[in-house]
Design a protein around this motif. Structure first.
Motif, PDB file in Angstrom:
ATOM      1  N   UNK A   1       1.105  21.852 -43.686  1.00  0.00           N
ATOM      2  CA  UNK A   1       1.508  23.009 -43.148  1.00  0.00           C
ATOM      3  C   UNK A   1       2.436  22.968 -42.140  1.00  0.00           C
ATOM      4  N   UNK A   2       3.687  23.614 -42.183  1.00  0.00           N
ATOM      5  CA  UNK A   2       5.041  23.472 -41.457  1.00  0.00           C
ATOM      6  C   UNK A   2       5.040  24.576 -40.234  1.00  0.00           C
ATOM      7  N   UNK A   3       4.710  23.971 -39.126  1.00  0.00           N
ATOM      8  CA  UNK A   3       4.968  24.393 -37.672  1.00  0.00           C
ATOM      9  C   UNK A   3       6.168  25.243 -37.454  1.00  0.00           C
ATOM     10  N   UNK A   4       6.030  27.192 -37.172  1.00  0.00           N
ATOM     11  CA  UNK A   4       7.858  27.311 -36.914  1.00  0.00           C
ATOM     12  C   UNK A   4       7.695  26.805 -35.798  1.00  0.00           C
ATOM     13  N   UNK A   5       9.096  25.950 -35.998  1.00  0.00           N
ATOM     14  CA  UNK A   5       9.797  25.975 -34.415  1.00  0.00           C
ATOM     15  C   UNK A   5       9.858  26.583 -32.988  1.00  0.00           C
ATOM     16  N   UNK A   6      10.016  27.319 -33.042  1.00  0.00           N
ATOM     17  CA  UNK A   6       9.358  28.051 -31.908  1.00  0.00           C
ATOM     18  C   UNK A   6       8.208  28.545 -31.060  1.00  0.00           C
ATOM     19  N   UNK A   7       7.022  27.494 -32.047  1.00  0.00           N
ATOM     20  CA  UNK A   7       5.503  27.530 -31.244  1.00  0.00           C
ATOM     21  C   UNK A   7       5.911  26.085 -31.004  1.00  0.00           C
ATOM     22  N   UNK A   8       6.658  25.109 -31.837  1.00  0.00           N
ATOM     23  CA  UNK A   8       6.955  23.455 -31.861  1.00  0.00           C
ATOM     24  C   UNK A   8       7.646  23.120 -30.623  1.00  0.00           C
ATOM     25  N   UNK A   9       8.286  23.862 -30.118  1.00  0.00           N
ATOM     26  CA  UNK A   9       8.921  23.557 -28.119  1.00  0.00           C
ATOM     27  C   UNK A   9       7.947  23.756 -27.228  1.00  0.00           C
ATOM     28  N   UNK A  10       6.638  24.609 -27.736  1.00  0.00           N
ATOM     29  CA  UNK A  10       5.988  24.920 -27.042  1.00  0.00           C
ATOM     30  C   UNK A  10       4.425  24.156 -26.409  1.00  0.00           C
ATOM     31  N   UNK A  11       4.936  23.078 -27.451  1.00  0.00           N
ATOM     32  CA  UNK A  11       3.564  21.576 -27.444  1.00  0.00           C
ATOM     33  C   UNK A  11       4.427  21.069 -26.227  1.00  0.00           C
TER      34      UNK A  11
ATOM     35  N   UNK B   1      15.830   6.881 -39.214  1.00  0.00           N
ATOM     36  CA  UNK B   1      15.827   7.689 -38.592  1.00  0.00           C
ATOM     37  C   UNK B   1      15.129   8.787 -40.353  1.00  0.00           C
ATOM     38  N   UNK B   2      14.472   9.004 -40.854  1.00  0.00           N
ATOM     39  CA  UNK B   2      13.941   9.762 -41.400  1.00  0.00           C
ATOM     40  C   UNK B   2      13.386  11.203 -41.504  1.00  0.00           C
ATOM     41  N   UNK B   3      13.272  11.998 -42.249  1.00  0.00           N
ATOM     42  CA  UNK B   3      12.175  12.694 -42.188  1.00  0.00           C
ATOM     43  C   UNK B   3      12.354  13.247 -43.772  1.00  0.00           C
ATOM     44  N   UNK B   4      11.685  15.380 -43.756  1.00  0.00           N
ATOM     45  CA  UNK B   4      11.222  15.363 -45.219  1.00  0.00           C
ATOM     46  C   UNK B   4      12.394  16.273 -45.355  1.00  0.00           C
ATOM     47  N   UNK B   5      12.268  16.882 -46.698  1.00  0.00           N
ATOM     48  CA  UNK B   5      12.847  18.534 -47.011  1.00  0.00           C
ATOM     49  C   UNK B   5      11.683  19.267 -47.458  1.00  0.00           C
ATOM     50  N   UNK B   6      12.149  20.175 -48.301  1.00  0.00           N
ATOM     51  CA  UNK B   6      11.630  20.470 -48.471  1.00  0.00           C
ATOM     52  C   UNK B   6      10.831  21.174 -49.835  1.00  0.00           C
TER      53      UNK B   6
ATOM     54  N   UNK C   1       5.994  19.083 -39.007  1.00  0.00           N
ATOM     55  CA  UNK C   1       5.007  18.935 -40.167  1.00  0.00           C
ATOM     56  C   UNK C   1       3.620  18.427 -40.653  1.00  0.00           C
ATOM     57  N   UNK C   2       2.841  18.818 -40.784  1.00  0.00           N
ATOM     58  CA  UNK C   2       0.875  18.315 -40.751  1.00  0.00           C
ATOM     59  C   UNK C   2       1.126  18.032 -42.625  1.00  0.00           C
ATOM     60  N   UNK C   3      -0.439  17.477 -43.127  1.00  0.00           N
ATOM     61  CA  UNK C   3      -0.443  17.585 -44.114  1.00  0.00           C
ATOM     62  C   UNK C   3      -1.555  17.114 -44.186  1.00  0.00           C
ATOM     63  N   UNK C   4      -2.675  17.748 -44.959  1.00  0.00           N
ATOM     64  CA  UNK C   4      -3.883  17.381 -45.294  1.00  0.00           C
ATOM     65  C   UNK C   4      -4.262  16.289 -45.912  1.00  0.00           C
ATOM     66  N   UNK C   5      -4.945  15.997 -44.763  1.00  0.00           N
ATOM     67  CA  UNK C   5      -5.081  13.853 -45.216  1.00  0.00           C
ATOM     68  C   UNK C   5      -6.073  13.725 -46.759  1.00  0.00           C
ATOM     69  N   UNK C   6      -5.236  13.173 -48.299  1.00  0.00           N
ATOM     70  CA  UNK C   6      -5.550  12.963 -49.016  1.00  0.00           C
ATOM     71  C   UNK C   6      -6.818  12.934 -49.141  1.00  0.00           C
ATOM     72  N   UNK C   7      -7.701  11.842 -48.222  1.00  0.00           N
ATOM     73  CA  UNK C   7      -8.472  10.764 -48.395  1.00  0.00           C
ATOM     74  C   UNK C   7      -9.415  11.393 -47.300  1.00  0.00           C
ATOM     75  N   UNK C   8      -9.723  12.248 -46.118  1.00  0.00           N
ATOM     76  CA  UNK C   8     -10.763  12.499 -45.177  1.00  0.00           C
ATOM     77  C   UNK C   8     -10.728  14.401 -45.379  1.00  0.00           C
ATOM     78  N   UNK C   9      -9.528  14.405 -45.857  1.00  0.00           N
ATOM     79  CA  UNK C   9      -9.790  16.489 -45.418  1.00  0.00           C
ATOM     80  C   UNK C   9      -8.765  16.551 -43.815  1.00  0.00           C
ATOM     81  N   UNK C  10      -8.728  17.352 -43.232  1.00  0.00           N
ATOM     82  CA  UNK C  10      -8.003  18.041 -41.725  1.00  0.00           C
ATOM     83  C   UNK C  10      -7.007  17.572 -41.694  1.00  0.00           C
TER      84      UNK C  10
END
Length: 902
Positions: free
Chosen positions: A169-179, A89-94, A123-132
């Motif tokens: 884009x880093x979504x605040x955790x308090x918003x993520x847990x409502x997803x 299991x692996x994740x990103x840092x800042x 954590x989301x990223x803008x797709x380098x190819x397609x955008x969004x």
């Protein structure tokens, strides 16, 4: 550590292998190859006993060592080295997110390497190819351990980080847990353990929010958190079945978490309470021997030796052991009081900054030079100061900037505000804690963080009492929620002194303070937002446009190297360089002279056999915007390795398609330039359709010839469109691999890459272009044998006969085409806003200005085309006689809408 744990955790805040660290730090000298050996031997031991062993990494794998920072492109070596370890299991840092390119490398390289195991819950990223925006990696993973059958629901988080590049884009955790996905996941009743990994402090609002949200739904399911970011050893108890472990900074510590008594798939009833225990293992070869029960001749594996040898070769290629000069004494971040003669920040204030911070154009101007203490990452040790040392101590590439002629009565208070203003320096974009080192910003007073160790004996807990006449090594002495027995090695405690957010050097100020009116304020680029906030509080506002590079943007890393070049070593530099370059790991030889009485470990390549998995890095998903790092594939780079031809050939597919999509536009752009001249600019100049038609008839034979028409118009359009479609299909297949989808059913769940506005305009434009070609070229060719009778008057006749549909359709057609073509050109030429990498308000303003310029050029082109096309040709009126009848017949033959147009 007694017995084999079920969960094994490694916190590697920044990739600091033993060959990266200096010889004065033998107790943290193991490299990534040694860590592979440890994991392999521990896994063998665990599986032999019927237990499971999992490896976890919680981010910050970039910046802070020469192997990453000294290569060009950055990470050229480390991406391939790092992937050699199997990580569950692996994740990103800042640190992966500060710069646009490092974030894209994470998405294009690291995520595919660990596909299915990499988690990005917020954590989301803008797709380098397609955008969004797209998820950097899967949000969660449900996993059953192979031996015990423990059913795990795993997620990977990042703290509420606000200093990331604008392509993430880093979504605040308090918003993520409502997803919905999170709420559905925590309601899964077939779970034996929630495993929450994250680059998140274990004592943080983020982890507390996750804990409380899970407990609202499942009150007794065990939860294990693994944290990071604060650079301390820590262990927090949330309740009897929920614990959180953080394993220090860099690669000084291997965290070890054991959980027993969990329910499993076969045995769904859990014991009264599972047992949690932890150990903090000092990262050196002798600790590894102790915990595996092995020794010099039995511990290493061929795979681990190969990786260690690869690190050694990479260091040689990058000249990391080249000596710049010598540090005259040890300089400490926290171990010596600030201010003080042994404190690294005092040394910077008093020697380095006054000596070297000077711009020739303003050398006589009094100046205040401000640095944030977080820009220094490590201590300096007496002795050789190498190229690697510069990156370890100060890895950041941001240069110096200056605000010129600041009123001195305001400037002299800047440092006080930066260090004491608290919430004044905090907003929804900038976190003041980023100014200071994480150890200082987050630490608990009960934790003492060791930095270096003296050449004394090492005593492991459980190996008997130390010799009372022999002093212990200074080092980690941790007290956490489970007591003070977590450190695996006995140390004497080290003092820890707090440091301010920022320090300041006054240059050419002291002698003239009485009548001083203005000074230059020089600062590291990273702290510009806080400098602006502080001055605003002081009653004076500056914008990014009022700042400028200082010393041509030279970085602190360069200054450190420059300062040490002045300090000669006692021995000849050539001799030192030879020693450093020929020694496998300097720490090994140093340790062999200590009281441990153990020989240096063998770093020679294995005799016979091959490493099972060391291969050259390949680009999984390329970007037409920027090239992703390439790893040398020379035969001797990875010793005894097998280079996968399949991987290399598959990586060529997107490169070829991207090249086809890009270069197919060039001939069409030449045609488009000629076409807009004939159909818009000339009519606009002549204000007469008949006169303009003559110019069109003169040039049309050149781009309507049998060969040129296909080469310049038809073939490029087809190649551009179909290569784009094939790239989308390829990227979706890559996304499926990235998310670990192995079956057709799983692949069907993977969404298509998000369409960027640029792509959407293309998909609108090309069908309309095909229709335009059909009406003006194909129909006349089919029914009249050619288009010699079709020109601007033919178009004007159609506009006059059907003004509503013709004008509206033409306006949309030209708008989509102009915006798509000019937008694409800015990307090919690398002048679009995403290529502006500067941070802070300056970067925001520069990107905004660039968007306005591009939009202005696009709008001007559109208006010009429309003025000539609709303003002149569109008003040309109907024709008459046989010519009009012939054109009406052509329009009538348009499929579907022709009868309606007649």
């Amino acid at each position: 550590m007694d017995g084999t744990p079920d969960i094994f955790k490694s916190e590697c805040s920044i990739l600091h292998a033993g060959t990266i660290l200096m010889s004065s730090r033998p107790n943290y000298s193991s490299d990534w190859g040694d860590y592979i050996n440890l994991a392999t031997r521990m896994r063998e031991k665990a599986e032999a006993e019927g237990n499971d062993l999992l490896l976890i990494d919680t981010g910050d794998r970039v910046e802070g060592n020469g192997l990453y920072d000294a290569s060009e492109p950055k990470g050229e070596y480390t991406f391939s080295i790092f992937k050699e370890q199997h990580i569950d299991f692996i994740c990103s840092g800042n640190h992966e997110l500060y710069k646009r390119k490092s974030a894209e490398n994470e998405y294009n390289i690291t995520v595919p390497y660990f596909r299915g195991n990499y988690l990005a819950s917020n954590l989301d990223i803008v797709d380098p190819q397609e955008g969004g925006l797209v998820p950097l990696a899967p949000r969660f993973r449900k996993f059953t351990t192979p031996k015990r059958g423990v059913r795990i629901m795993a997620m990977g988080f990042l703290f509420d980080f606000i200093g990331n590049s604008n392509n993430t884009f880093v979504q605040p955790v308090e918003d993520t847990v409502k997803e919905k996905w999170f709420q559905d996941a925590i309601r899964d009743r077939e779970i034996d353990l929630f495993l929450i990994i994250g680059h998140v402090p274990v004592r943080s609002p983020e982890f507390t929010t996750i804990f409380k949200t899970i407990r609202e739904v499942q009150w007794d399911t065990p939860i294990q958190f693994f944290g990071g970011h604060t650079h301390i050893r820590d262990y927090k108890k949330y309740d009897d079945k929920s614990y959180a472990l953080e394993s220090g900074r860099f690669m000084e510590t291997i965290g070890f978490q054991s959980i027993s008594g969990l329910s499993t798939k076969a045995q769904t009833t859990m014991k009264a309470s599972p047992k949690f225990s932890r150990k903090y293992i000092d990262n050196n070869i002798f600790s590894f021997y102790h915990h595996t029960g092995l020794n010099l001749s039995t511990f290493a594996t061929d795979h681990g030796r190969n990786v260690s040898n690869t690190i050694r070769i990479a260091r040689k290629d990058l000249h990391l052991d080249v000596v710049f000069g010598c540090a005259p004494k040890d300089l400490w971040m926290f171990r010596a009081r600030y201010p003080g003669e042994d404190n690294i920040y005092s040394w910077l204030e008093e020697q380095v900054l006054p000596d070297l911070v000077e711009d020739p154009e303003r050398s006589d101007q009094p100046r205040l030079v401000v640095l944030n203490t977080g820009g220094i990452r490590f201590d300096i040790f007496k002795g050789p100061f190498t190229r690697d040392s510069t990156y370890i101590v100060s890895p950041f590439t941001g240069g110096f900037r200056v605000i010129k002629d600041v009123p001195y009565d305001k400037a002299k208070r800047l440092l006080e505000v930066l260090n004491k203003a608290g919430q004044i320096l905090q907003n929804d974009k900038w976190d003041r804690r980023e100014l200071a080192p994480p150890e200082s910003a987050y630490r608990k007073k009960a934790n003492f963080v060791g930095t270096t160790l003296e050449p004394n004996g090492q005593v492991h807990l459980g190996s008997g009492h130390p010799d009372s006449e022999k002093p212990l090594n200074p080092g980690y002495t941790t007290k956490d929620d489970d007591g003070s027995d977590g450190d695996d090695t006995l140390h004497s405690p080290l003092p820890f002194y707090d440091v301010p957010n920022c320090i300041q050097a006054e240059i050419k100020v002291s002698k003239s303070k009485g009548d001083l009116e203005t000074v230059d304020v020089v600062y590291i680029e990273f702290i510009e937002p806080w400098v602006m906030l502080a001055f605003k509080f002081l009653g004076i506002e500056f914008s990014a446009d009022q700042t400028a590079p200082y010393m041509a943007g030279k970085s602190l890393t360069e200054l450190l190297a420059q300062w040490h070049l002045r300090v000669k070593c006692d021995m000849n530099l050539r001799v030192l360089n030879e020693i450093l370059s020929t020694r496998g790991t300097l720490a090994d030889d140093k340790m062999s002279r200590f009281s441990l009485n153990m020989p240096p470990r063998d770093h020679s390549p294995p005799q016979g056999g091959r490493s099972p998995s060391i291969i050259s890095m390949h680009t999984v998903e390329p970007s037409p915007v920027e090239e992703t790092p390439k790893i040398s594939q020379s035969d001797n780079y990875f010793p005894n390795s097998h280079i996968s031809s399949t991987s290399s050939s598959s990586s060529m597919v997107p490169k070829v398609l991207s090249a086809c999509q890009k270069y197919s536009t060039y001939p069409f752009l030449a045609f488009a330039g000629l076409h807009i001249t004939n159909t818009s600019i000339i009519p606009l100049v002549t204000r007469d359709v008949h006169a303009a038609d003559n110019f069109l008839l003169l040039t049309r034979p050149y781009y309507q010839s049998e060969i040129l028409e296909k080469a310049v118009v038809l073939a490029p359009i087809a190649v551009h469109a179909f290569s784009g479609i094939l790239l989308r299909i390829y990227r979706r297949r890559q996304n499926a691999r990235r998310h670990g989808a192995s079956t057709h059913k799983e692949r069907q769940k993977i969404p298509w890459p998000t369409l960027s506005l640029q792509s959407k305009l293309g998909y609108v434009f090309w069908p309309m272009l095909a229709g335009h070609i059909f009406v003006n070229r194909m129909l006349p060719l089919k029914y009249e044998g050619g288009s010699s009778g079709v020109g601007l008057r033919y178009v004007a006749h159609g506009f006059a006969k059907h003004p509503l549909i013709a004008n509206a359709g033409y306006a949309v057609f030209v708008a989509a085409g102009v915006w798509h073509i000019i937008g694409g050109m800015t990307k090919w030429l690398k002048v679009s806003p995403e290529y502006i990498v500067e941070g802070g308000d300056y970067g925001v303003r520069k990107r905004r200005k660039r968007r306005r310029v591009i939009s202005g050029v696009t709008l001007a082109t559109y208006i010009t085309w429309m003025a000539g096309g609709l303003g002149v040709v569109g008003r040309g009126g109907t024709s008459n006689g046989w010519e009009a009848k012939s054109w009406d017949e052509l329009y009538r033959r348009i499929p579907l809408v022709g009868p309606w147009l007649a």
